[in-house]
Enzyme design. Structure first.
Site, PDB file in Angstrom:
ATOM      1  N   ARG A 105       0.811  -1.227   0.000  1.00 28.50           N
ATOM      2  CA  ARG A 105       0.000   0.000   0.000  1.00 28.50           C
ATOM      3  C   ARG A 105       0.842   1.274   0.000  1.00 28.50           C
ATOM      4  O   ARG A 105       0.373   2.343   0.367  1.00 28.50           O
ATOM      5  CB  ARG A 105      -0.990   0.020   1.175  1.00 28.50           C
ATOM      6  CG  ARG A 105      -2.048  -1.071   1.079  1.00 28.50           C
ATOM      7  CD  ARG A 105      -3.163  -0.856   2.088  1.00 28.50           C
ATOM      8  NE  ARG A 105      -4.233  -1.811   1.872  1.00 28.50           N
ATOM      9  CZ  ARG A 105      -4.304  -3.000   2.455  1.00 28.50           C
ATOM     10  NH1 ARG A 105      -3.366  -3.359   3.306  1.00 28.50           N
ATOM     11  NH2 ARG A 105      -5.312  -3.806   2.206  1.00 28.50           N
ATOM     12  N   LYS A 127       3.351  12.134 -10.937  1.00 33.12           N
ATOM     13  CA  LYS A 127       2.555  11.249 -11.777  1.00 33.12           C
ATOM     14  C   LYS A 127       3.384  10.025 -12.124  1.00 33.12           C
ATOM     15  O   LYS A 127       4.544  10.149 -12.538  1.00 33.12           O
ATOM     16  CB  LYS A 127       2.159  11.945 -13.087  1.00 33.12           C
ATOM     17  CG  LYS A 127       0.993  12.886 -13.001  1.00 33.12           C
ATOM     18  CD  LYS A 127       0.679  13.368 -14.424  1.00 33.12           C
ATOM     19  CE  LYS A 127      -0.486  14.311 -14.471  1.00 33.12           C
ATOM     20  NZ  LYS A 127      -0.747  14.767 -15.856  1.00 33.12           N
ATOM     21  N   GLU A 169      10.277  18.758 -23.870  1.00 37.60           N
ATOM     22  CA  GLU A 169       9.495  19.185 -22.706  1.00 37.60           C
ATOM     23  C   GLU A 169       9.963  20.550 -22.205  1.00 37.60           C
ATOM     24  O   GLU A 169       9.157  21.363 -21.739  1.00 37.60           O
ATOM     25  CB  GLU A 169       9.592  18.143 -21.587  1.00 37.60           C
ATOM     26  CG  GLU A 169       8.943  16.804 -21.901  1.00 37.60           C
ATOM     27  CD  GLU A 169       7.418  16.847 -21.901  1.00 37.60           C
ATOM     28  OE1 GLU A 169       6.840  17.917 -21.628  1.00 37.60           O
ATOM     29  OE2 GLU A 169       6.804  15.798 -22.188  1.00 37.60           O
ATOM     30  N   LYS A 208       7.943  23.838 -13.771  1.00 43.63           N
ATOM     31  CA  LYS A 208       6.971  22.755 -13.638  1.00 43.63           C
ATOM     32  C   LYS A 208       6.627  22.508 -12.173  1.00 43.63           C
ATOM     33  O   LYS A 208       5.450  22.314 -11.824  1.00 43.63           O
ATOM     34  CB  LYS A 208       7.491  21.469 -14.268  1.00 43.63           C
ATOM     35  CG  LYS A 208       6.497  20.321 -14.083  1.00 43.63           C
ATOM     36  CD  LYS A 208       6.859  19.049 -14.806  1.00 43.63           C
ATOM     37  CE  LYS A 208       5.786  17.989 -14.568  1.00 43.63           C
ATOM     38  NZ  LYS A 208       6.069  16.716 -15.266  1.00 43.63           N
ATOM     39  N   GLU A 218      -4.069  17.772 -10.475  1.00 42.13           N
ATOM     40  CA  GLU A 218      -4.440  18.190 -11.822  1.00 42.13           C
ATOM     41  C   GLU A 218      -5.943  18.440 -11.970  1.00 42.13           C
ATOM     42  O   GLU A 218      -6.615  17.901 -12.839  1.00 42.13           O
ATOM     43  CB  GLU A 218      -3.979  17.149 -12.863  1.00 42.13           C
ATOM     44  CG  GLU A 218      -3.908  17.697 -14.281  1.00 42.13           C
ATOM     45  CD  GLU A 218      -3.419  16.648 -15.274  1.00 42.13           C
ATOM     46  OE1 GLU A 218      -4.239  15.880 -15.771  1.00 42.13           O
ATOM     47  OE2 GLU A 218      -2.213  16.618 -15.536  1.00 42.13           O
ATOM     48  N   ARG A 222      -2.691  22.684 -13.390  1.00 33.52           N
ATOM     49  CA  ARG A 222      -1.685  21.745 -13.875  1.00 33.52           C
ATOM     50  C   ARG A 222      -2.002  21.225 -15.284  1.00 33.52           C
ATOM     51  O   ARG A 222      -1.103  20.757 -15.995  1.00 33.52           O
ATOM     52  CB  ARG A 222      -1.549  20.573 -12.892  1.00 33.52           C
ATOM     53  CG  ARG A 222      -0.442  19.604 -13.279  1.00 33.52           C
ATOM     54  CD  ARG A 222      -0.173  18.570 -12.208  1.00 33.52           C
ATOM     55  NE  ARG A 222       0.864  17.644 -12.639  1.00 33.52           N
ATOM     56  CZ  ARG A 222       1.431  16.721 -11.867  1.00 33.52           C
ATOM     57  NH1 ARG A 222       1.057  16.608 -10.605  1.00 33.52           N
ATOM     58  NH2 ARG A 222       2.362  15.923 -12.349  1.00 33.52           N
ATOM     59  N   ASN A 226      -0.327  19.764 -20.151  1.00 31.14           N
ATOM     60  CA  ASN A 226      -0.736  18.776 -21.144  1.00 31.14           C
ATOM     61  C   ASN A 226      -0.651  19.313 -22.572  1.00 31.14           C
ATOM     62  O   ASN A 226      -0.981  18.588 -23.522  1.00 31.14           O
ATOM     63  CB  ASN A 226      -2.168  18.299 -20.868  1.00 31.14           C
ATOM     64  CG  ASN A 226      -2.260  17.475 -19.601  1.00 31.14           C
ATOM     65  OD1 ASN A 226      -1.365  16.699 -19.288  1.00 31.14           O
ATOM     66  ND2 ASN A 226      -3.345  17.656 -18.854  1.00 31.14           N
ATOM     67  N   HIS A 229       0.314  17.115 -25.496  1.00 29.04           N
ATOM     68  CA  HIS A 229       0.268  15.725 -25.052  1.00 29.04           C
ATOM     69  C   HIS A 229      -1.011  15.005 -25.440  1.00 29.04           C
ATOM     70  O   HIS A 229      -1.036  13.778 -25.463  1.00 29.04           O
ATOM     71  CB  HIS A 229       0.459  15.657 -23.529  1.00 29.04           C
ATOM     72  CG  HIS A 229       1.882  15.870 -23.109  1.00 29.04           C
ATOM     73  ND1 HIS A 229       2.546  17.039 -23.358  1.00 29.04           N
ATOM     74  CD2 HIS A 229       2.780  15.061 -22.467  1.00 29.04           C
ATOM     75  CE1 HIS A 229       3.782  16.946 -22.887  1.00 29.04           C
ATOM     76  NE2 HIS A 229       3.946  15.763 -22.363  1.00 29.04           N
ATOM     77  N   HIS A 233       0.189  11.919 -27.197  1.00 30.27           N
ATOM     78  CA  HIS A 233      -0.008  10.588 -26.620  1.00 30.27           C
ATOM     79  C   HIS A 233      -0.771   9.679 -27.580  1.00 30.27           C
ATOM     80  O   HIS A 233      -0.521   8.466 -27.629  1.00 30.27           O
ATOM     81  CB  HIS A 233      -0.754  10.686 -25.290  1.00 30.27           C
ATOM     82  CG  HIS A 233       0.129  11.002 -24.133  1.00 30.27           C
ATOM     83  ND1 HIS A 233      -0.358  11.384 -22.898  1.00 30.27           N
ATOM     84  CD2 HIS A 233       1.482  10.983 -23.997  1.00 30.27           C
ATOM     85  CE1 HIS A 233       0.649  11.587 -22.066  1.00 30.27           C
ATOM     86  NE2 HIS A 233       1.780  11.360 -22.711  1.00 30.27           N
ATOM     87  N   HIS A 248       9.276   9.444 -26.701  1.00 28.33           N
ATOM     88  CA  HIS A 248       8.170  10.262 -26.179  1.00 28.33           C
ATOM     89  C   HIS A 248       8.265  11.698 -26.687  1.00 28.33           C
ATOM     90  O   HIS A 248       7.283  12.267 -27.172  1.00 28.33           O
ATOM     91  CB  HIS A 248       8.204  10.233 -24.652  1.00 28.33           C
ATOM     92  CG  HIS A 248       7.230  11.155 -23.996  1.00 28.33           C
ATOM     93  ND1 HIS A 248       5.869  10.930 -23.985  1.00 28.33           N
ATOM     94  CD2 HIS A 248       7.416  12.326 -23.325  1.00 28.33           C
ATOM     95  CE1 HIS A 248       5.258  11.906 -23.336  1.00 28.33           C
ATOM     96  NE2 HIS A 248       6.175  12.768 -22.931  1.00 28.33           N
TER      97      HIS A 248
END
Length: 333
Positions: A105, A127, A169, A208, A218, A222, A226, A229, A233, A248
């Site tokens: 956990r 993330k 980025e 960032k 987010e 935030r 994106n 992206h 993506h 990427h």
């Protein structure tokens, strides 16, 4: 919420705090085991650790890699006072963070990013996750590492393609932050200079991190990160399904070109601004091209985007340079 980001310019010797853990696990891939692990051990050799090696590459960012890590952790008696150290690029940091957030956990982890992509973006913000059925980052969690150690000399182990990969980025952060074309161009030139890359990297990280600290989960601000992206993506998912060699950053560069075009159409940009952005980003795409049938697949992949609601995508765009906007609905062509 915040991680302790430590910038190291000479010696990687800020790991004494790890002595308080009951056991340590270092996760590497076949590249960082050779090029980066010796540097880490030579700078700090006062702790015992278990080494876990996974395969390098986006195609191995999946549950199989996590299962391999979980099995190694449990076989070596991991407990809640253990700590996992990620020594690698963005893919490895993502897998490590997700594995750490789920075993028992959740246990502590530390990121030591070794690529420009990981330093500038992937390791910052909490993330983490893995791809599932060729869709990007469909399984994941928010998990902040205890510390992130930024050691720029690791960049000397990279080829130019991987430097370009991370630069994308950083360019994105410039477009979100700067509103004068000349300032953006100057910062991008600085990124190409090995002597000024570290200072630009620090600016990018702090930009960032400032946004993440204001909106960790987010829910609003935030989402500006994106930009590029959503389409990027979808392209990356396409290339994954095609088993195409694509990084990427290359996919995100294409995504930023597309989303800049959308922004220019929606907000009436001057043509020269769009032209400048396209010229900047084109050299970071690695010349990837598409078949006509690919666009059908890209549109389908967009419907699987994590940000979609009722099959409608909320894009993060630029009203103008330095002024991002979020949750902008864009209809299909």
């Amino acid at each position: 919420m915040n991680s302790n980001i430590i910038f190291l310019n000479e010696k990687l010797n800020a790991l004494e705090f790890l002595n308080s853990y009951s056991s340590l696990f270092i996760i590497v891939d076949e590249n960082t085991e050779i090029h980066c692990l010796p540097i880490l051990i030579n700078n700090f050799d006062k702790f015992n650790y278990n080494l876990i090696k996974i395969r390098a590459g986006e195609e191995f960012k999946n549950l199989n890699s996590c299962e391999f890590i979980w099995d190694n952790l449990l076989s070596n008696f991991v407990d809640r006072n253990s700590c996992i150290i990620a020594l690698g690029g963005g893919v490895l940091c993502d897998i490590t963070g997700f594995s750490a957030s789920t075993i028992l956990r959740g246990i502590d982890c530390v990121y030591i990013p070794t690529t420009l992509m990981a330093m500038a973006d992937a390791s910052i913000g909490g993330k983490c996750g893995v791809n599932f059925k060729n869709f990007k980052n469909q399984l994941g969690s928010f998990k902040l590492p205890i510390s992130i150690l930024i050691y720029p000399p690791f960049l000397n182990t990279l080829n130019q393609r991987h430097i370009n990969n991370g630069s994308v980025e950083m360019i994105k952060h410039c477009l979100l932050e700067e509103n004068i074309t000349s300032s953006i161009l100057q910062r991008i030139e600085n990124m190409k200079d090995p002597h000024s890359l570290s200072s630009e990297l620090k600016k990018s990280i702090l930009f960032k991190n400032k946004i993440v600290n204001k909106d960790f989960k987010e829910t609003g601000l935030r989402k500006v990160l994106n930009f590029g992206h959503t389409i990027g993506h979808a392209i990356e998912s396409l290339f994954l399904s095609q088993k195409k060699d694509a990084l990427h950053g290359e996919c995100i560069a294409i995504g930023m070109i597309c989303e800049s075009f959308i922004s220019s159409q929606l907000y009436g940009w001057k043509p020269e601004i769009l032209q400048t952005i396209v010229q900047i980003l084109h050299e970071y795409t690695n010349g990837h091209n598409f078949k006509r049938s690919d666009f059908v697949d890209i549109l389908m992949n967009l419907k699987h985007d994590k940000k979609s609601k009722n099959l409608t995508i909320g894009f993060s765009l630029l009203r103008e340079l330095g002024y991002p906007v979020v949750e902008i609905e864009v209809t299909e062509p």
